[in-house]
Design a protein around this motif. Structure first.
Motif, PDB file in Angstrom:
ATOM      1  N   ARG A 427       0.603  -1.273  -0.014  1.00 30.02           N
ATOM      2  CA  ARG A 427       0.018  -0.155   0.100  1.00 30.02           C
ATOM      3  C   ARG A 427       0.721   1.243   0.058  1.00 30.02           C
ATOM      4  O   ARG A 427       0.685   2.180  -0.748  1.00 30.02           O
ATOM      5  N   GLU A 428       1.816   1.285   0.952  1.00 27.73           N
ATOM      6  CA  GLU A 428       2.782   2.401   0.786  1.00 27.73           C
ATOM      7  C   GLU A 428       3.561   2.732  -0.564  1.00 27.73           C
ATOM      8  O   GLU A 428       3.749   3.822  -1.029  1.00 27.73           O
ATOM      9  N   GLN A 429       3.829   1.645  -1.188  1.00 24.82           N
ATOM     10  CA  GLN A 429       4.529   1.665  -2.535  1.00 24.82           C
ATOM     11  C   GLN A 429       3.412   2.167  -3.514  1.00 24.82           C
ATOM     12  O   GLN A 429       3.850   3.136  -4.450  1.00 24.82           O
ATOM     13  N   ALA A 430       2.289   1.779  -3.399  1.00 21.20           N
ATOM     14  CA  ALA A 430       1.209   2.339  -4.322  1.00 21.20           C
ATOM     15  C   ALA A 430       0.653   3.649  -4.102  1.00 21.20           C
ATOM     16  O   ALA A 430       0.381   4.565  -4.904  1.00 21.20           O
ATOM     17  N   ALA A 431       1.174   4.225  -2.726  1.00 26.11           N
ATOM     18  CA  ALA A 431       0.921   5.664  -2.507  1.00 26.11           C
ATOM     19  C   ALA A 431       2.105   6.618  -2.937  1.00 26.11           C
ATOM     20  O   ALA A 431       2.061   7.827  -2.669  1.00 26.11           O
ATOM     21  N   GLY A 432       3.021   5.919  -3.435  1.00 21.65           N
ATOM     22  CA  GLY A 432       4.426   6.838  -4.065  1.00 21.65           C
ATOM     23  C   GLY A 432       5.425   6.764  -3.064  1.00 21.65           C
ATOM     24  O   GLY A 432       6.272   7.430  -3.442  1.00 21.65           O
ATOM     25  N   HIS A 433       5.414   5.805  -2.165  1.00 22.13           N
ATOM     26  CA  HIS A 433       6.811   5.854  -1.360  1.00 22.13           C
ATOM     27  C   HIS A 433       7.621   4.984  -1.690  1.00 22.13           C
ATOM     28  O   HIS A 433       7.467   4.034  -2.404  1.00 22.13           O
ATOM     29  N   THR A 434       9.011   5.296  -1.196  1.00 22.94           N
ATOM     30  CA  THR A 434      10.247   4.836  -2.003  1.00 22.94           C
ATOM     31  C   THR A 434      10.558   3.597  -0.857  1.00 22.94           C
ATOM     32  O   THR A 434      10.486   3.512   0.208  1.00 22.94           O
ATOM     33  N   ARG A 435      10.899   2.331  -1.492  1.00 22.61           N
ATOM     34  CA  ARG A 435      11.155   1.229  -0.873  1.00 22.61           C
ATOM     35  C   ARG A 435      12.763   1.297  -0.706  1.00 22.61           C
ATOM     36  O   ARG A 435      13.338   1.420  -1.878  1.00 22.61           O
ATOM     37  N   TYR A 436      13.315   0.836   0.577  1.00 20.28           N
ATOM     38  CA  TYR A 436      14.676   0.776   0.704  1.00 20.28           C
ATOM     39  C   TYR A 436      15.155  -0.709   1.358  1.00 20.28           C
ATOM     40  O   TYR A 436      14.393  -1.346   2.012  1.00 20.28           O
ATOM     41  N   ARG A 437      16.370  -0.933   0.879  1.00 25.05           N
ATOM     42  CA  ARG A 437      17.136  -1.793   1.636  1.00 25.05           C
ATOM     43  C   ARG A 437      17.859  -1.496   2.793  1.00 25.05           C
ATOM     44  O   ARG A 437      18.531  -0.148   2.237  1.00 25.05           O
ATOM     45  N   TYR A 438      18.000  -1.696   3.818  1.00 23.58           N
ATOM     46  CA  TYR A 438      18.729  -1.017   5.000  1.00 23.58           C
ATOM     47  C   TYR A 438      19.437  -1.976   5.845  1.00 23.58           C
ATOM     48  O   TYR A 438      18.855  -3.254   6.037  1.00 23.58           O
ATOM     49  N   ALA A 439      20.323  -1.234   6.522  1.00 22.76           N
ATOM     50  CA  ALA A 439      20.905  -2.154   7.586  1.00 22.76           C
ATOM     51  C   ALA A 439      21.285  -1.182   8.774  1.00 22.76           C
ATOM     52  O   ALA A 439      21.753   0.116   8.242  1.00 22.76           O
ATOM     53  N   LEU A 440      21.263  -1.283  10.107  1.00 26.53           N
ATOM     54  CA  LEU A 440      21.444  -0.333  11.201  1.00 26.53           C
ATOM     55  C   LEU A 440      22.846  -0.963  11.811  1.00 26.53           C
ATOM     56  O   LEU A 440      22.457  -2.340  12.318  1.00 26.53           O
ATOM     57  N   LEU A 441      23.845  -0.259  11.724  1.00 30.93           N
ATOM     58  CA  LEU A 441      25.166  -0.996  12.457  1.00 30.93           C
ATOM     59  C   LEU A 441      25.528   0.011  13.750  1.00 30.93           C
ATOM     60  O   LEU A 441      25.456   1.209  13.601  1.00 30.93           O
TER      61      LEU A 441
END
Length: 501
Positions: A427-441
């Motif tokens: 739903r967020e992608q359909a609303a125009g938000h960008t999808r990310y791969r991420y990592a927190l170190l």
């Protein structure tokens, strides 16, 4: 305003199991059946060996150890053993390696491919530090940022800042991703304030240095020196040279063209960050960038580096070719020794799954007195691939649910939450938000192993209270330090298959 993070996907190739687990379990079953047949026929020793092999295969295939499956640990352990057998777990540079920094930057491990790229801003005088990686064909730059006091701001101001920063993430993930931005990172480090501003202020303003009042204040400010800290924040941008090949060719090709194309994009990124209400100090110069890298490798050199630039004839920063360490080596499986410090990097494997506020990581900055670096590295995913990923995930989960229903297996609450998260992301992608791969170190640095153990326990306790699951990267501390402690925008595994399309 509150947020919740989706759980890490536990879905495998079939019914939550990966192919490596399936192969190991199936091999264990074959060994077990064969062992039972041999035992019946009287071949006890052969049967015992096969039954032991079956038990080991089942353990390796099903057991989880310190946040990872055993099958995920095998390549890590194997790589570490091969590295130690070849004595590649130690690095010697500078005076220990003749000519290593005679002309070029020399970093250990995967950082060996970096070199400085000459770059001058449009004003003709400002030099910008660009690090080009020869093998990965990327160019990296770091933007110095100054944070504002978020905790004391009004609720409306806090929400507006979050909305503005969300706009920055969308712009970085769409406009600049199309222009060659392959990933970005937000690196914040807390280092001792070796300058001790209170002590300097007292020394500069005091008139009578013999009074008891002065002696009392001097003792107070001197005692506050070891506990005083300052926070430095960098936005790191990593560009893919291959994606900018057309622009580089139009600019004439070569290093000068690469620098010109990247600098043009850096101007826009800095403007975007500034428009979100974040004060910036400009892109780090080569000497300033080198000083950050050098002080991370050699914490004891921080005091001297802070004093440079204040005295006549002593330029600020470090010569770019001297940014690397003199020596590094892995200590056991969970620490890295580098010049005057010991470091351990933690990977936040699980984000908070309960509702948290925007300040959920505040304790990591305010309740720890040791030296630490927090790095969030993110890679934007193109909209077409993100939609394909969401569709594949939904189809696969629907298939797993149908299979479990036929087999009358229980669907756990975690699986239900993962399914809801997949639908929410769609739903967020359909609303125009960008999808990310991420990592927190999170990288913890101390002067000794004992202090490192204590600071690590403190950091883990704070992360646990925030709802996070922190995993020590055993056997990977040399690579983890480059990703977690240095503003280089590293730390994500290369994409494979249809992700890389």
């Amino acid at each position: 305003m509150q947020f919740s993070f989706p759980p890490r996907s536990s879905r495998g190739a079939v019914m939550g199991f990966t192919w490596s687990q399936i192969v190991m379990v199936a091999s264990g079953v074959l060994c077990g059946v064969t062992g039972v047949n041999l035992l019946v026929s009287g071949h006890r020793w052969a049967a015992a060996g096969l039954l032991l092999a079956a038990a080991l295969l089942w353990v390796f295939g099903l057991v989880r150890l310190r946040g990872r499956r055993v099958t995920e640990w095998l390549p890590v352990i194997g790589g570490a053993l091969v590295q130690r057998a070849g004595r590649q777990d130690r690095y010697r540079g500078m005076v220990f390696a003749a000519g290593s920094v005679a002309e070029h930057l020399d970093l250990p491990g995967q950082g060996a491919g970096y070199r400085w790229l000459p770059a001058v801003a449009g004003d003709g005088t400002t030099h910008v530090g660009l690090l080009a990686h020869a093998r990965e064909r990327t160019v990296t730059a770091a933007l110095l940022c100054y944070g504002a006091n978020y905790l004391l701001a009004d609720t409306a101001v806090q929400e507006q800042r979050l909305v503005d920063w969300a706009g920055v993430l969308n712009i970085l993930g769409t406009e600049y991703a199309d222009l060659g931005l392959v990933r970005w990172a937000l690196t914040t480090r807390a280092v001792p304030d070796t300058g001790n501003r209170a002590q300097r202020y007292l020394a500069d303003r005091a008139i009578d240095t013999t009074s008891r009042a002065y002696q009392s204040l001097a003792e107070l400010t001197a005692a506050a020196g070891p506990s005083a800290q300052r926070h430095e924040t960098f936005v790191v941008a990593v560009f893919d040279i291959a994606r900018m090949s057309g622009e580089i060719a139009d600019a004439g090709g070569g290093d000068a063209a690469v620098a010109a194309v990247v600098l043009d994009k850096l101007v826009g990124i800095e403007a975007t960050v500034s428009e979100a209400g974040v004060s910036t100090g400009g892109w780090l110069s080569p000497r300033a960038y080198a000083a950050v890298l050098r002080s991370q490798f050699d914490p004891a050199d921080q005091a001297e580096l802070d004093l440079r630039g204040t005295n006549a004839g002593v330029p600020a920063g470090v010569a770019p070719r001297l940014a690397g360490p003199a020596a590094t080596e892995t200590v056991g499986w969970s620490a890295l020794r580098h010049d005057s410090g010991f470091s351990r990097t933690l990977w936040v494997a699980e984000m908070p799954r309960t509702l948290v506020g925007a300040t959920w990581l505040t304790g990591l900055y305010t309740r720890v007195t040791g030296r630490r670096t927090v790095t969030l590295v993110a890679q934007p995913i193109p909209a077409a691939l993100a939609n394909l990923a969401a569709r594949r995930e939904q189809v696969a989960r629907a298939g797993d649910e149908l299979t479990k229903r036929k087999l009358r297996l229980v669907r756990t609450a975690r699986e239900q939450e993962e399914a809801r998260s997949v639908a929410q992301i769609d739903r967020e992608q359909a609303a125009g938000h960008t999808r990310y791969r991420y990592a927190l170190l999170v990288t913890v640095t101390a002067e000794s192993m004992d202090a490192l153990e204590q600071d690590t326990r403190t950091v883990k306790r704070i992360l646990a209270r925030a709802g996070c699951e922190a995993v020590t990267l055993y056997g990977e501390q040399d690579q983890a330090f480059l990703a977690g402690a240095l503003p280089l925008g590293r730390g994500l595994a290369p994409v494979r298959g249809w992700w890389a399309a």
